[in-house]
Design a protein around this motif. Structure first.
Motif, PDB file in Angstrom:
ATOM      1  N   ARG A 251       1.448   6.699  12.132  1.00 51.92           N
ATOM      2  CA  ARG A 251       2.791   6.530  11.738  1.00 51.92           C
ATOM      3  C   ARG A 251       3.785   6.966  12.297  1.00 51.92           C
ATOM      4  N   ALA A 252       3.470   7.372  13.864  1.00 57.27           N
ATOM      5  CA  ALA A 252       4.412   7.185  14.114  1.00 57.27           C
ATOM      6  C   ALA A 252       6.054   6.026  15.050  1.00 57.27           C
ATOM      7  N   THR A 253       5.004   4.869  15.170  1.00 62.46           N
ATOM      8  CA  THR A 253       5.501   3.654  14.825  1.00 62.46           C
ATOM      9  C   THR A 253       6.085   3.432  13.889  1.00 62.46           C
ATOM     10  N   HIS A 254       5.626   3.596  12.714  1.00 59.28           N
ATOM     11  CA  HIS A 254       6.241   3.503  11.242  1.00 59.28           C
ATOM     12  C   HIS A 254       7.761   4.137  11.458  1.00 59.28           C
ATOM     13  N   TYR A 255       7.761   5.926  11.767  1.00 56.71           N
ATOM     14  CA  TYR A 255       9.113   6.142  12.299  1.00 56.71           C
ATOM     15  C   TYR A 255       9.382   6.214  12.566  1.00 56.71           C
TER      16      TYR A 255
ATOM     17  N   THR B 140       0.274   7.410   4.281  1.00 57.96           N
ATOM     18  CA  THR B 140      -0.464   8.120   5.604  1.00 57.96           C
ATOM     19  C   THR B 140      -1.352   7.208   4.718  1.00 57.96           C
ATOM     20  N   ALA B 141      -1.704   7.498   4.081  1.00 60.28           N
ATOM     21  CA  ALA B 141      -2.893   6.336   3.456  1.00 60.28           C
ATOM     22  C   ALA B 141      -2.769   4.321   4.315  1.00 60.28           C
ATOM     23  N   ALA B 142      -1.573   4.228   3.884  1.00 58.48           N
ATOM     24  CA  ALA B 142      -0.825   2.813   4.462  1.00 58.48           C
ATOM     25  C   ALA B 142      -1.066   2.151   5.935  1.00 58.48           C
ATOM     26  N   CYS B 143      -0.037   3.595   6.115  1.00 54.57           N
ATOM     27  CA  CYS B 143      -1.326   3.666   8.005  1.00 54.57           C
ATOM     28  C   CYS B 143      -2.225   3.469   8.662  1.00 54.57           C
ATOM     29  N   ARG B 144      -3.221   3.925   7.514  1.00 52.77           N
ATOM     30  CA  ARG B 144      -4.950   4.614   7.938  1.00 52.77           C
ATOM     31  C   ARG B 144      -5.598   2.650   7.941  1.00 52.77           C
ATOM     32  N   LEU B 145      -4.671   2.345   6.158  1.00 56.64           N
ATOM     33  CA  LEU B 145      -5.451   0.756   5.574  1.00 56.64           C
ATOM     34  C   LEU B 145      -4.661  -0.131   6.624  1.00 56.64           C
TER      35      LEU B 145
ATOM     36  N   ALA C 107       0.933  -1.132  -0.309  1.00 59.24           N
ATOM     37  CA  ALA C 107      -0.017   0.309   0.387  1.00 59.24           C
ATOM     38  C   ALA C 107       0.992   0.914   0.057  1.00 59.24           C
ATOM     39  N   GLN C 108       1.820   1.265   0.731  1.00 60.74           N
ATOM     40  CA  GLN C 108       2.920   2.475   0.861  1.00 60.74           C
ATOM     41  C   GLN C 108       3.195   2.854  -0.973  1.00 60.74           C
ATOM     42  N   GLY C 109       3.803   1.484  -1.598  1.00 63.34           N
ATOM     43  CA  GLY C 109       4.424   1.446  -2.735  1.00 63.34           C
ATOM     44  C   GLY C 109       3.360   3.042  -3.701  1.00 63.34           C
ATOM     45  N   GLN C 110       1.946   1.913  -3.471  1.00 67.53           N
ATOM     46  CA  GLN C 110       0.852   2.980  -4.346  1.00 67.53           C
ATOM     47  C   GLN C 110      -0.056   4.041  -3.942  1.00 67.53           C
ATOM     48  N   LEU C 111      -0.003   4.167  -2.756  1.00 68.42           N
ATOM     49  CA  LEU C 111      -0.181   5.459  -1.832  1.00 68.42           C
ATOM     50  C   LEU C 111      -0.565   6.544  -0.846  1.00 68.42           C
ATOM     51  N   GLY C 112       1.258   5.844  -0.705  1.00 66.46           N
ATOM     52  CA  GLY C 112       1.773   6.943   0.395  1.00 66.46           C
ATOM     53  C   GLY C 112       1.680   6.138   1.931  1.00 66.46           C
TER      54      GLY C 112
END
Length: 59
Positions: free
Chosen positions: A42-46, A32-37, A25-30
């Motif tokens: 996002r803080a955990t991702h970073y 923010t959208a991948a985190c929501r899906l 999802a990150q590659g296709q949508l970015g």
């Protein structure tokens, strides 16, 4: 009551699937959208991208 993935010992497998879904999802949508899906903060991702090294006590 625990989710089935945790009570059946499938947490590792579920995490692997969620990570793969996030990457796709990150590659296709970015990010923010991948985190929501994938219901990932996002803080955990970073934090996972730039982990802080553990410091052992000096004693």
């Amino acid at each position: 009551m625990e989710p089935l993935s945790q009570s059946a010992g499938l947490k590792h497998a579920a995490d692997t699937v969620a990570d793969d879904a996030f990457t796709g999802a990150q590659g296709q949508l970015g990010i923010t959208a991948a985190c929501r899906l994938t219901d990932c903060s996002r803080a955990t991702h970073y934090r996972h991208q730039h982990p802080v090294p553990r410091v052992s006590p000096a004693w």
